[in-house]
Design an enzyme around this catalytic site. Structure first.
Site, PDB file in Angstrom:
ATOM      1  CG  ASP A 272      -0.394   0.128   2.534  1.00  0.00           C
ATOM      2  OD1 ASP A 272       0.806  -0.179   2.690  1.00  0.00           O
ATOM      3  OD2 ASP A 272      -1.117   0.545   3.460  1.00  0.00           O
TER       4      ASP A 272
ATOM      5  N   GLY B 221      -1.669  -6.025  14.770  1.00  0.00           N
ATOM      6  CA  GLY B 221      -1.771  -5.917  13.310  1.00  0.00           C
ATOM      7  C   GLY B 221      -3.214  -5.817  12.856  1.00  0.00           C
ATOM      8  CG  LEU B 222      -5.981  -7.544  14.505  1.00  0.00           C
ATOM      9  CD1 LEU B 222      -6.820  -8.248  15.571  1.00  0.00           C
ATOM     10  CD2 LEU B 222      -6.140  -8.273  13.171  1.00  0.00           C
TER      11      LEU B 222
ATOM     12  CB  SER C 188      -2.811   2.959  15.719  1.00  0.00           C
ATOM     13  OG  SER C 188      -2.416   4.192  15.268  1.00  0.00           O
TER      14      SER C 188
ATOM     15  CG  ASP D 219      -3.687  -0.341   8.527  1.00  0.00           C
ATOM     16  OD1 ASP D 219      -3.811  -1.239   7.675  1.00  0.00           O
ATOM     17  OD2 ASP D 219      -2.736  -0.280   9.329  1.00  0.00           O
TER      18      ASP D 219
ATOM     19  CE1 TYR E 195       4.124  -1.159   7.700  1.00  0.00           C
ATOM     20  CE2 TYR E 195       5.136   1.008   7.550  1.00  0.00           C
ATOM     21  CZ  TYR E 195       4.188   0.093   7.132  1.00  0.00           C
ATOM     22  OH  TYR E 195       3.301   0.439   6.143  1.00  0.00           O
TER      23      TYR E 195
HETATM   24  C1  GLA Z   1       0.521  -1.702   8.535  1.00  0.00           C
HETATM   25  C2  GLA Z   1       0.423  -0.343   7.862  1.00  0.00           C
HETATM   26  C3  GLA Z   1      -0.248  -0.470   6.498  1.00  0.00           C
HETATM   27  C4  GLA Z   1       0.361  -1.572   5.660  1.00  0.00           C
HETATM   28  C5  GLA Z   1       0.535  -2.861   6.458  1.00  0.00           C
HETATM   29  C6  GLA Z   1       1.302  -3.905   5.709  1.00  0.00           C
HETATM   30  O1  GLA Z   1      -0.755  -2.169   8.866  1.00  0.00           O
HETATM   31  O2  GLA Z   1      -0.302   0.567   8.650  1.00  0.00           O
HETATM   32  O3  GLA Z   1      -0.203   0.767   5.842  1.00  0.00           O
HETATM   33  O4  GLA Z   1       1.578  -1.162   5.092  1.00  0.00           O
HETATM   34  O5  GLA Z   1       1.175  -2.635   7.702  1.00  0.00           O
HETATM   35  O6  GLA Z   1       0.581  -4.356   4.617  1.00  0.00           O
END
Ligand code: GLA
Length: 347
Positions: A21, A105-106, A109, A153, A202
């Protein structure tokens, strides 16, 4: 008591399309049933006062505060953004109620920032549409929180609807909400390992992608073709990151077609390939998560993969309806630190 306004946002699970993304590619997230509700009362002073069901002590901050690594940082950033958008003129008193586990990872934030901006828009009696609100929420992450995330997200939690997946082209910011096929569900299981997008890993991937972008002279690594990248004289790491991006983008397109054709065997196979690419090319998995994903398919999932930013958090697995209880029992017996979080389906 001052007038209050409410904003809500769900958590999201990304079904396929990771780290595409911010590289010009596609993603396929879906809204979860867990989510977050914010009550907002505008203030005439510049304080941001926050209570949350997740924290015992309230946070009292100032609009002028920088992000300091506190749980209330996204609230300060969102209220600052609401002022910049003319939705508020001053601070706010916020009360949060969230069922999204943090560091999973959901998108806890993104949901928090989007829900606050939606409440502020209510307070103003109107304002930017949901896409513009998602873009504003990303600004808070990028420029206030210092997290160089993409737009997935924020778009998902601002616009996705239950029972559908959002096929989002992150370059054009166009999307379709595609019904999840009946007879299947996407189960979200936490690995027990938490992660923070602010912990640097990240951002390190983003830096590596930026180096590849400079080399290829494009922002859109996802749109390069495989043969060109294979042939080029480039260091191993940026090359592997690029190969992940372009193959992952292609997998999203195949997965979308498979979903629309109710061909969930193919969808599951693409999830497995996506996980292998995240593990080997993008190197964003962990051995415990690889093991959980392997068990998930061994015990009968049609496919499974790490979901979200990586380095911890959740996996998502595609199951036939009715299969979950027995599958989960075996999975959690072998992986006692793991726990079931939620499932999304057409019904
Ligand atoms: C996090 C980031 C997103 C995306 C994912 C990986 O959730 O906020 O923008 O890059 O990681 O796909």
């Amino acid at each position: 008591m001052a007038e209050t306004f409410t904003g809500t946002a769900p958590g999201r699970v990304n079904l396929i399309g990771e780290h595409t993304d911010y590289n010009g590619g596609m993603v396929l997230p879906a809204a979860l049933s867990i989510g977050l509700e914010v009550t907002l009362a505008p203030r005439t002073d510049s304080a941001v006062a926050v209570t949350s069901n997740g924290y015992d002590a309230p946070a009292i901050r100032e609009l002028s505060d920088d992000a300091v690594g506190e749980w209330s940082d996204p609230c300060v950033g969102a209220i600052r953004e609401a002022n910049a958008l003319d939705l508020l003129s001053g601070g706010a008193t916020l009360d949060l109620h969230s069922t999204i586990p943090e560091g999973s990872g959901l998108s806890s934030s993104a949901a928090l920032i989007v829900a606050i901006l939606k409440a502020a828009r209510e307070a103003a009696g109107g304002g930017p549409d949901d896409v513009e609100l998602a873009i504003a929420a990303r600004r808070v992450e990028n420029y206030y929180m210092g997290v160089p995330c993409g737009i997935m997200d924020q778009m998902a939690v601002a616009l996705a609807t239950p029972g559908t997946a959002m096929a989002l082209d992150t370059k054009a910011l166009s999307y379709d909400l595609v019904a999840l096929p009946a007879g299947f569900e996407m189960a979200v299981v936490h690995s027990g390992l938490t992660r923070k997008l602010t912990d640097g890993r990240y951002a390190a991937r983003k830096v590596e992608c930026d180096a590849a972008k400079r080399h290829f002279g494009t922002e859109d690594l996802c749109l390069l073709d495989e043969a060109t990248v294979e042939a080029v004289d480039l260091d191993d790491i940026p090359k592997r990151r690029t190969m992940h991006c372009l193959t992952e983008h292609a997998r999203v397109k195949y997965a979308l077609a498979a979903m629309q054709a109710c061909d969930m065997d193919s969808f599951g196979a693409l999830m497995n390939e996506s996980h292998a690419s995240m593990r080997d090319l993008f190197e964003m998995s962990l051995p415990e998560i690889d093991a959980l994903v392997e068990s998930a398919t061994e015990f009968g999932a049609l496919g499974a993969r790490l979901t979200g930013g990586g380095f911890g958090g959740c996996i998502v697995a595609c199951l036939k309806s009715g299969q979950r209880e027995a599958w989960l029992a075996k999975l959690l017996e072998r992986h006692p630190d793991a726990r079931f979080i939620d499932a999304v389906s057409a019904d």
